[in-house]
Enzyme design. Structure first.
Site, mmCIF file in Angstrom:
data_model
loop_
_atom_site.group_PDB
_atom_site.id
_atom_site.type_symbol
_atom_site.label_atom_id
_atom_site.label_comp_id
_atom_site.label_asym_id
_atom_site.label_seq_id
_atom_site.Cartn_x
_atom_site.Cartn_y
_atom_site.Cartn_z
ATOM 1 N N HIS A 85 7.588 -2.082 2.310
ATOM 2 C CA HIS A 85 7.491 -0.613 2.251
ATOM 3 C C HIS A 85 8.868 0.060 2.158
ATOM 4 O O HIS A 85 9.098 0.897 1.292
ATOM 5 C CB HIS A 85 6.754 -0.070 3.475
ATOM 6 C CG HIS A 85 5.466 -0.775 3.773
ATOM 7 N ND1 HIS A 85 4.673 -1.315 2.787
ATOM 8 C CD2 HIS A 85 4.819 -1.022 4.936
ATOM 9 C CE1 HIS A 85 3.601 -1.865 3.341
ATOM 10 N NE2 HIS A 85 3.665 -1.707 4.639
ATOM 11 N N ASP A 135 7.413 -7.395 8.102
ATOM 12 C CA ASP A 135 6.178 -6.619 8.027
ATOM 13 C C ASP A 135 6.361 -5.307 7.270
ATOM 14 O O ASP A 135 5.471 -4.863 6.555
ATOM 15 C CB ASP A 135 5.690 -6.330 9.464
ATOM 16 C CG ASP A 135 4.261 -5.806 9.494
ATOM 17 O OD1 ASP A 135 3.468 -6.185 8.615
ATOM 18 O OD2 ASP A 135 3.933 -5.029 10.410
ATOM 19 N N LYS A 150 8.597 0.135 15.800
ATOM 20 C CA LYS A 150 7.342 0.425 16.497
ATOM 21 C C LYS A 150 7.700 1.066 17.837
ATOM 22 O O LYS A 150 8.841 0.961 18.298
ATOM 23 C CB LYS A 150 6.561 -0.860 16.735
ATOM 24 C CG LYS A 150 6.022 -1.471 15.445
ATOM 25 C CD LYS A 150 4.762 -2.283 15.684
ATOM 26 C CE LYS A 150 4.243 -2.922 14.406
ATOM 27 N NZ LYS A 150 3.374 -2.052 13.608
ATOM 28 N N HIS A 155 0.816 -1.224 0.000
ATOM 29 C CA HIS A 155 0.000 0.000 0.000
ATOM 30 C C HIS A 155 0.849 1.274 0.000
ATOM 31 O O HIS A 155 0.367 2.331 -0.368
ATOM 32 C CB HIS A 155 -1.027 -0.008 1.139
ATOM 33 C CG HIS A 155 -0.461 0.311 2.486
ATOM 34 N ND1 HIS A 155 0.195 -0.608 3.257
ATOM 35 C CD2 HIS A 155 -0.441 1.468 3.205
ATOM 36 C CE1 HIS A 155 0.580 -0.025 4.392
ATOM 37 N NE2 HIS A 155 0.202 1.226 4.386
HETATM 38 C C1 BG6 Z 1 1.342 -2.441 7.275
HETATM 39 C C2 BG6 Z 1 1.925 -3.209 8.424
HETATM 40 O O1 BG6 Z 1 1.718 -3.010 6.051
HETATM 41 O O2 BG6 Z 1 1.807 -1.101 7.317
HETATM 42 C C3 BG6 Z 1 1.579 -2.544 9.736
HETATM 43 O O3 BG6 Z 1 1.424 -4.531 8.406
HETATM 44 C C4 BG6 Z 1 1.987 -1.094 9.726
HETATM 45 O O4 BG6 Z 1 2.200 -3.201 10.833
HETATM 46 C C5 BG6 Z 1 1.433 -0.414 8.485
HETATM 47 O O5 BG6 Z 1 1.469 -0.474 10.898
HETATM 48 C C6 BG6 Z 1 1.935 1.005 8.343
HETATM 49 O O6 BG6 Z 1 1.224 1.636 7.315
HETATM 50 P P1 BG6 Z 1 0.971 3.194 7.343
HETATM 51 O O7 BG6 Z 1 0.276 3.458 6.049
HETATM 52 O O8 BG6 Z 1 0.128 3.476 8.547
HETATM 53 O O9 BG6 Z 1 2.312 3.826 7.446
#
Ligand code: BG6
Length: 488
Positions: free
Chosen positions: A249, A244, A339, A187
């Site tokens: 990302h 994760d 985190k 995403h």
């Molecule tokens: C997700 C993870 O892909 O991305 C989560 O599984 C994480 O653990 C999240 O909190 C973070 O996404 P964003 O868009 O809030 O930065």
């Protein structure tokens, strides 16, 4: 109404968190903006005994909870919710899929959605194999109504847990679908600010000539979250921060920062360059893992619900990477994700080389700081450039000051869509450029798997850190050569 081809969105994982928090709100937002095809239906396929009506009530409750600004009354809402259908079935039993196929065929006739299907796998990864196989075996993975119709599948992360499992998942998918039917979601790629990395680099003449090891001293990529587990203890304790967040990302961001210019904006042209950048990252050999990576766990993590009492899962990971090609040879890329950090912030900080000190040698070092360009992914989305300026006054004093662009100021009226809105829409349109290709995912796992294996064999090396700090103390020593982590 727009001209998009009619389609049925077939949702696996209808009762899960992702559907409630992200997918249902994203679909509704797209509907409200008139961006969905005029003929569009959503069919949830799941185990529990529900009817179309009870499923619609659940979706209403989810949208009221997670997207309370959008009204769940009125004509637009009624039109939206009437597009939801529920089909009961098991993920691992062929009859269920025959039932699904029949239901889809009926809907095609009722709704005029001629066999275009978008399957969305928002389910735990251990169920992927069964669903993909049955979709193939029941004939659902093939377009059945001539050349103009299509079947596509969106696969959620995590895409495998290491190199071998990601390869296996790619093989399973490719036995039933072709690569251009597969949309592997990350995403982050749907975020405006991540897409803007490409635009910033290649639509502006200013920085590209400097975008290399001659002018850039180092790059820091930070994905920091303030939150802890938020009820996802079972999932996270099996997964950890590297799987994760870093594998997908953070490395996707790195590949956009490091890649060569693509020959076009086509999905494959962009992804060819991204995968080349990922493959150019120097592997971290097992014996180098202790020097080139740091993993940490926040104090109190083991008391969280769903977490094992002797867990050695990392809630913080940092690594020093080198993209070993002509553009980047010698410039370190420092990547960290954690985190329970002091604040939620995702950014890329590009630090340029220091100027020769001869002119300003007498000044305090911190006042003659090198230029830093920050691509802020979230929050305070924008781009910030730290430059040196003369402080007004009778003597020659320097002060670092900030030039900046923020989305908020530059586009005050723009609706910044949630990443899922953009990605669902792109999958309906058949544009895969913001989705990961199989080889990209494997390249990222190829880099991280030896690190994860080395960590596993030395569980005692995990470093503690306090909630609300920027990670374990040892993370500072990872950088070397006078580099320091930014405090964004
Ligand atoms: C997700 C993870 O892909 O991305 C989560 O599984 C994480 O653990 C999240 O909190 C973070 O996404 P964003 O868009 O809030 O930065």
């Amino acid at each position: 109404m727009n001209k998009l081809a009619p389609c049925v969105f077939v949702l696996f994982g209808a009762t899960g968190d992702l559907t409630k928090r992200k997918l249902a709100p994203a679909l509704y937002a797209l509907h409200r903006e008139n961006l969905l095809p005029e003929k569009f239906a959503i069919v949830a396929y799941a185990r529990r005994d529900k009817t179309d009506e009870t499923f619609r009530t659940d979706m209403k409750a989810a949208i009221e909870e997670f997207a309370p600004k959008m009204p769940t009354t009125g004509k637009v809402w009624e039109n939206f919710i009437s597009r939801f259908y529920y089909q009961r079935g098991e993920f691992d039993q062929a009859e269920g899929y025959t039932g699904l196929r029949d239901r889809l065929n009926e809907l095609d006739v009722e709704q005029g959605t001629p066999c275009n299907r978008l399957f969305y796998l928002a389910i735990p990864p251990e169920q992927y194999e069964a669903v993909i196989t049955h979709l193939g075996d029941s004939g659902l993975s093939y377009p059945t109504n001539g050349e103009d119709t299509w079947a596509r599948v969106i696969v959620e992360k995590p895409f495998g847990t290491d190199l071998e499992t990601s390869r296996q998942l790619n093989r399973t998918l490719l036995e039933r679908f072709t690569e251009n039917q597969i949309y592997r979601i990350d995403h982050y790629l749907g975020k405006e600010t991540v897409q803007n990395i490409l635009v910033f680099r290649f639509a502006n003449e200013l920085f590209e000539p400097l975008w290399n090891h001659k002018y850039i001293d180092s790059v820091q990529i930070t994905v920091a979250e303030q939150i802890g587990l938020e009820g996802r203890g079972n999932f996270f304790d099996e997964t950890g921060m590297t799987r994760d967040v870093v594998q997908n990302h953070a490395l996707q961001i790195l590949s956009l920062v490091a890649m060569e210019p693509p020959v076009s904006l086509d999905a494959d042209a962009v992804r060819d360059e991204k995968v080349k950048a990922l493959r150019a990252i120097r592997p971290i050999l097992r014996e180098e893992v202790a020097h080139s990576t740091v993993r940490g766990q926040y104090a109190g993590y083991r008391q969280e619900e769903g977490v094992k009492q002797d867990s050695t899962t990392e809630t913080y990971a940092a690594m020093k990477l080198y993209v070993d090609n002509w553009r980047w040879g010698g410039t370190p890329f420092f990547v960290r994700a954690g985190k329970a950090m002091p604040r939620r912030v995702t950014e890329v900080a590009v630090q340029f080389r220091a100027i020769p000190q001869v002119l300003f040698a007498k000044m305090k070092r911190e006042n003659v700081s090198p230029n830093v360009l920050v691509l802020r992914i979230q929050p305070d989305e924008g781009i910030y450039l730290l430059i040196g300026a003369k402080e007004p006054g009778p003597s020659m004093n320097l002060k670092p000051v900030d030039l900046h662009f923020t989305y908020k100021d530059a586009f005050p009226k723009a609706h910044i869509a949630d990443a899922y809105e953009r990605l669902i829409l792109d999958a309906i349109r058949g544009d895969a450029s913001l989705f990961a290709r199989g080889d990209e995912v494997e390249a990222a796992w190829g880099l991280l798997t030896p690190i994860l294996e080395a960590w596993k064999s030395r569980p005692g090396e995990i470093q503690p850190y306090f909630t609300g700090t920027w990670g374990p103390e040892r993370a500072a020593a990872l950088l070397g050569d006078g580099h320091q982590w930014r405090e964004p």
